[in-house]
Design an enzyme around this catalytic site. Structure first.
Site, mmCIF file in Angstrom:
data_model
loop_
_atom_site.group_PDB
_atom_site.id
_atom_site.type_symbol
_atom_site.label_atom_id
_atom_site.label_comp_id
_atom_site.label_asym_id
_atom_site.label_seq_id
_atom_site.Cartn_x
_atom_site.Cartn_y
_atom_site.Cartn_z
ATOM 1 N N HIS A 133 47.473 35.667 60.811
ATOM 2 C CA HIS A 133 48.881 35.352 61.092
ATOM 3 C C HIS A 133 49.532 34.620 59.917
ATOM 4 O O HIS A 133 50.677 34.904 59.567
ATOM 5 C CB HIS A 133 48.987 34.441 62.332
ATOM 6 C CG HIS A 133 48.552 35.079 63.607
ATOM 7 N ND1 HIS A 133 47.434 34.688 64.292
ATOM 8 C CD2 HIS A 133 49.103 36.079 64.343
ATOM 9 C CE1 HIS A 133 47.305 35.412 65.390
ATOM 10 N NE2 HIS A 133 48.289 36.267 65.444
ATOM 11 N N SER A 140 42.700 36.889 67.535
ATOM 12 C CA SER A 140 42.652 35.760 68.471
ATOM 13 C C SER A 140 41.547 35.993 69.495
ATOM 14 O O SER A 140 40.937 35.058 70.006
ATOM 15 C CB SER A 140 43.994 35.599 69.183
ATOM 16 O OG SER A 140 45.010 35.445 68.221
#
Ligand code: PAF
Length: 281
Positions: A37, A186
């Protein structure tokens, strides 16, 4: 760093930036941020004057038996990471603000959402396309940055931005990997130690297929089998392995055009992981 809690606050913040003649970059995320990210945020900094990050675990992209409730969340840690990367604004709406009662409008990107992950997760890309369209409508960014790990998602977002004349440049950034090759996600947080080792089968499989291609193999079945061999060795249950055209996502028989994409999805225990690579270049 501005904390924007409501859709109206996001619109106002980006509208002010636009009026000042500043280019706005948007990085949509579901939080539990990692280096993948932050690489998107850095890419946005290079292309825009101001970068906004959205952190929203979007309920409409989860199926009834999927992991919405247990999806990893760490807002404080995420805000800290955003500050470190010098993000200008973070948007953290409540689900009820994005989908108030009476909400009836969904966005579908036909064909592109049918196969691969879309085929296995019915309704998933309808939820993704809907929330991304909402975010684009609110922020009206000049540029939006997405990771290539979700290759199908990236093609769907590119298509909807063009088809709906949203005037946003959609940028895809390369997959960020751990030192041993595991694609950052994630969902890696769900993996136990032994499962994490088994999860390496996905990237190893893609590497094996690339090696077969480099040795002269061009046929999709053999290239996909190279991936499957590693999945079996790692006891990863295959969800799919497919060679496709990178933009239309149509299945390909061969990888001799120099622009094929090989995608894999598999379950390590209960955790579903995805990965992909360019093949033939
Ligand atoms: O890739 C993700 O994290 C999500 O699918 C996205 C694009 C933020 C939409 O919820």
């Amino acid at each position: 760093m501005h904390l924007l809690r409501t859709p109206a606050e996001l619109s106002e913040w980006t509208e002010t930036a636009r009026r000042q003649g500043r280019r706005v970059g948007l990085v949509p995320t579901m939080g539990f941020l990692h280096r993948g990210h932050t690489s998107l945020m850095e890419a946005s900094h290079e292309r825009a004057d101001l970068t906004a990050v959205s952190i929203f675990v979007n309920p409409t992209q989860f199926g009834p038996n999927e992991d919405l409730a247990r999806y990893p969340r760490d807002l404080e840690g995420d805000l800290h990471k955003c500050r470190e990367v010098k993000v200008d604004a973070v948007f953290t709406p409540e689900a009820g603000a994005m989908y108030p009662s009476g909400h009836r409008t969904f966005v579908e990107v036909t064909k592109l959402e049918d196969g691969l992950c879309g085929g296995r997760r019915p309704g998933h890309f309808r939820g993704v396309a809907t929330v991304v369209t909402q975010l684009f409508a609110l922020a009206r960014p000049h540029v939006a940055v997405f990771g290539e790990k979700d290759w199908q998602q990236l093609q769907i977002v590119r298509r909807l931005a063009v088809d709906l004349h949203l005037g946003v440049e959609v940028v895809g950034m390369p997959i960020v990997r751990e030192a041993d090759g595991l694609a950052m996600s994630s969902r890696n947080a769900y993996l136990s130690g032994p499962e994490r080792t088994r999860a390496l089968a996905l990237s190893r499989g893609l590497q094996a297929a690339r090696a077969r291609w480099a040795a002269g193999e061009r046929g999709a079945p053999a290239l996909c089998d190279a991936v499957r061999g590693e999945l079996r060795a790692g006891e990863v249950r295959e969800d799919y392995v497919e060679l496709v055209d990178p933009s239309t996502l149509e299945p390909l028989e061969r990888a001799d055009r120099g622009d094929a994409r090989l995608l894999v999805a598999g379950f390590v225990g209960k955790t579903r992981l995805i990965d992909n690579t360019a093949i033939g270049c």
